[in-house]
Design an enzyme around this catalytic site. Structure first.
Site, PDB file in Angstrom:
ATOM      1  N   SER A 183       0.804  -1.225   0.000  1.00  0.00           N
ATOM      2  CA  SER A 183       0.000   0.000   0.000  1.00  0.00           C
ATOM      3  C   SER A 183       0.838   1.277   0.000  1.00  0.00           C
ATOM      4  CB  SER A 183      -0.939   0.015   1.202  1.00  0.00           C
ATOM      5  OG  SER A 183      -0.225  -0.021   2.410  1.00  0.00           O
TER       6      SER A 183
ATOM      7  N   LYS B 274      -6.517   3.909   8.384  1.00  0.00           N
ATOM      8  CA  LYS B 274      -5.525   4.842   7.844  1.00  0.00           C
ATOM      9  C   LYS B 274      -6.043   6.274   7.843  1.00  0.00           C
ATOM     10  CE  LYS B 274      -3.406   1.300   4.890  1.00  0.00           C
ATOM     11  NZ  LYS B 274      -3.201   0.823   3.514  1.00  0.00           N
TER      12      LYS B 274
END
Length: 808
Positions: free
Chosen positions: A694, A737
């Site tokens: 990611s 996140k």
């Protein structure tokens, strides 16, 4: 003693009753006590009749006749309730203690027999016949006397802690009758046996009776001494227990009590088996083991093992208690009372409870709460138990690496026990408890099997109604247990086990949610823990926000609660020193209490130069931000990667560099510079391993920023995987996140466009304050994240804009 009263013969307290005839004797009845001639013995008198008799005897300086009751439990004995033979005694002392009790010290003088009891006095009075001690010294008496003296001396030597004076007194005595009475007085015989000796006036017969009882007493003492000598070596606690049991068994066998005690114990066990309500198969097994136990001696090594096994079977809750219906409104109230926020989780729990209410015998799913530490996973299980009105029990699975800790050990092993599941059922005391299997992701396999495999049967509604623990060896129905599990991450849970559970994710809290949780729960809990009241100490709202923003950075609220506890302890010291409240803690006071702030917004500082991009990462303890740094040095077109990057993350860096090289001309980058340059990518916090795809977008932006000499916007963070074609691919952990970015002060995030579906998972407050940029290809990231180019690079800026517009 100075505070005791010694009565004399002054006539003080004399009662109005006729004077005693000269040939009458005052009688005091005693319970379970026999006084022999020449014996000195203290007694306590508590009954009114006995106190009056003792006081009258002292007043008139008379001797007292001591008679034992036939039945010790009688509080008001009649003349027929007393033995007819006793001992005339002199009163050596009569003491009244400060607490009102009366004590006599008597010295036996001579045997007597009651001729008749007299009436007219408030105590027993009788005419008695004194029985003189025979002085016959025939050879038969002498032989018996010497044999008895030998026995008495041996008994004294065998007695533990016997005084030397007693042995010397036995050796010095010259009267056969006196020796018989002395031996009878100190040996361990029943009151009835001693009374029988007292009533035996014939000297030869009395010596024979004492000798017979003394021989039995010596055998018991000798056997006890032999057992003690055989096991005299250094004993552990277990060996000491075995020794005591052997001594007890030997004494019981000698006294004829062992078999009766064991029969009574077996009868109690059989009755307990009947009352336990076991299934037919289990009851047959229990009765089989009970029959083995009845035939086995108590000293056998297996006796304790079988007894422990039967205790486990008896104490387990085999029957199902009556269940009260689930009140859904009350369940909602309990969940709202115990937890702030978590609306989706609460809604799912209410749905779960509603299904349990409508189909109580159905196979409900196993809920697994997954999230970082401190977000309330275990307390959610406690709330579910409260809402259902059931007992709550927690089983810690962290660090369990032995299958036997789940299924139990077989009884052939020394110290075997059932597994944690059966132990928890016994602790809860009910078969329909709520069982929280905590930290199921921390199960580990070892040389003794895989405990996660053993959990498959426990958590399978199709199988757990016949769960078989290795120790019990019989099936136990777990289908009515409400199983809940918790985990920090799903990756370490084996697929088959994860398939049996319904995963409910709990992400971290926002600053506003933490503030509300602190105000509603944490401050109140810490006030109670530190012994102060809300009227004495108050923490300002601004101080709470300061603790949240600058002293903690976590997904949960555990560190926040610790910091609040530190603040309240500081206030408690001031109150204990005498400062009058109320004490109000403001934000300005935190520096002196907690020290300098531990977290500062460093995003702007870290991204103020080209080559640095702010990425977003997911960790087992919640989301976090990380910085991707890139620099270039003269070299030979090498890529250097540092920061403990995993294999997947290293490949993401290679892919990002390849994309930059492939599109260098469109970004205004001189491709020839790569031949003479080494590019170094570093991810700080180098001691922490990092992996995953990611960070691809962040690595790509760090490289573009470095090679175009333009900085990445300091208010922007990004996540996403990149492909060699420049596409931005979706990643996981979006909610965690974004919350981490918001917590770090970032208000703009770039996310893969295919993660737009995850927007609903983000808290509404966070969505309102954040700007989202959805990326489908890397050119959009360049257009959205890079600062404006310096004047010399206007052509590059226009090229990038044209490229982004073309892809749009």
């Amino acid at each position: 003693m100075a505070d005791m009263k010694l009565l004399g013969a002054s006539g003080e307290g004399a009662a109005a009753f006729p004077p005693l005839p000269p040939d009458a004797t005052i009688i005091i009845p005693v319970r379970s006590t026999v006084l022999f001639p020449q014996q000195v013995m203290p007694i306590t008198v508590g009954r009114g009749r006995s106190i009056a008799a003792a006081q009258q005897a002292v007043r008139e300086q008379r001797q007292i006749g001591v008679l034992m009751q036939r039945q010790a439990e009688l509080d008001d004995p009649k003349a027929d309730d007393l033995h007819r033979m006793g001992t005339i005694a002199n009163v050596a002392r009569f003491i009244t203690a400060p607490d009102g009790t009366h004590h006599l010290v008597l010295q036996g003088d001579q045997r007597f027999r009651v001729i008749e009891f007299l009436e007219g006095w408030p105590f027993f009075v009788a005419r008695v016949l004194r029985i003189p001690e025979p002085d016959t010294r025939s050879p038969e008496i002498e032989a018996r006397f010497l044999h008895l003296k030998s026995q008495a001396g041996e008994a004294v030597r065998l007695m533990p802690q016997a005084p030397d004076e007693l042995f010397q007194a036995i050796q010095a005595i010259e009267s056969p009758g006196g020796l018989a009475d002395l031996a009878a007085s100190y040996m361990d015989a029943t009151p009835d046996e001693k009374q029988e000796i007292l009533e035996t006036a014939d000297l030869a017969a009395r010596i024979d009776k004492v000798s017979g009882l003394l021989a039995h007493h010596i055998e018991v003492l000798r056997l006890s001494q032999e057992i003690g000598q055989r096991t005299k070596a250094a004993l552990s606690e277990r060996q000491r227990e075995v020794l005591l049991r052997e001594q007890m068994a030997a004494i019981q066998r000698e006294l004829g009590e062992g078999e009766a005690g064991k029969a009574e114990e077996m009868a109690e066990l059989e009755q307990a088996v009947v009352k336990a309500g076991m299934p037919k198969e289990v009851e047959e097994q229990a009765r089989k083991e009970l029959r083995r136990l009845q035939r086995m001696p108590e000293a056998a090594a297996e006796y304790g093992m079988i007894r422990t096994y039967l205790d486990w079977l008896i104490e387990l809750p085999w029957t199902l208690p009556e269940e009260s219906p689930i009140d859904i409104r009350e369940a909602r109230r309990i969940l709202d009372e115990d937890h702030f926020g978590l609306e989706k989780i609460k809604r799912r729990i209410v749905e779960y409870l509603a299904v349990r209410k409508l189909a109580p015998h159905g196979k409900a799913p196993i809920l697994c709460f997954v999230g970082p530490p401190g977000v309330g996973k275990t307390s959610l299980g406690q709330s579910i138990a409260r809402a259902m009105g059931r007992k709550f029990v927690r089983v810690a699975l962290g660090g369990v690496h032995d299958e036997a800790e789940i299924r139990g050990h077989r009884r052939t092993y020394i110290g075997a026990l059932p597994g944690n599941i059966i132990q928890a059922i016994r602790k809860a005391g009910t078969r329909n408890c709520v069982m929280m299997l905590d930290e199921i992701d921390k199960l580990g396999a070892g040389v003794h099997g895989d405990p996660s495999s053993a959990m498959l049967e426990v958590l399978d509604p199709e199988q757990n109604n016949t769960f078989r623990d290795n120790y019990l060896g019989v099936p136990f129905d777990l289908s009515r247990v409400v199983f809940l599990t918790t985990a920090n991450m799903l990756d370490s849970i084996p697929g088959p086990l994860r398939d049996r559970m319904e995963v409910i994710s709990l992400s971290g809290y926002t600053a506003a949610e933490k503030s509300e949780i602190a105000r509603r729960y944490l401050v109140r809990r810490q006030l109670e823990a530190n012994g102060v009241s809300p009227a004495q100490v108050e923490i300002a709202e601004a101080a709470l926000r300061e603790i949240i923003d600058r002293y903690t950075r976590e997904a949960g609220v555990r560190n926040l609660e610790r910091r609040i506890g530190m603040v309240l302890r500081h206030a408690a010291v001031r109150i204990a020193e005498g400062e009058e409240g109320p004490i109000r803690i403001e934000a300005a006071d935190l520096g002196a209490i907690l020290g300098p702030p531990q977290f500062e917004s460093e995003v702007a500082m870290r991204t103020s130069i080209p080559g640095v991009a702010t990425g977003l990462a997911w960790t087992p303890v919640g989301g976090d931000i990380l910085f991707i740094e890139a620099t270039r040095v003269p070299g030979t077109n090498r890529l250097i990667l540092t920061g403990q990057l995993g294999e997947v993350m290293r490949e993401s860096a290679q892919a990002a560099l390849s994309i930059v090289k492939n599109r260098a001309e469109s970004f205004g980058i001189d491709a020839s510079r790569f031949e003479k340059t080494d590019i170094h990518i570093h991810v700080p916090a180098g001691a922490i391993p990092k992996d995953g795809p990611s960070a691809g977008v962040a690595m790509f932006m760090a490289l573009v920023s470095l090679l175009t000499d333009r900085t990445v916007r300091s208010d922007t963070a990004m996540t996403g995987e990149v492909s060699l074609r420049g596409l931005v691919l979706p990643v996981g952990g979006i909610k965690e996140k974004v919350v981490a970015a918001h917590r770090a002060g970032i208000r703009r995030v770039m996310l893969p466009a295919r993660n737009r579906k995850d927007l609903e998972e983000i808290p509404e407050e966070t969505r309102r304050e954040m700007e989202f940029v959805w990326l489908e290809h890397v050119e959009q990231a360049v257009a959205a994240a890079l600062e404006l180019a310096p004047p010399a690079d206007e052509g590059t800026e226009q090229a990038v804009r044209h490229l982004a517009e073309a892809h749009a």
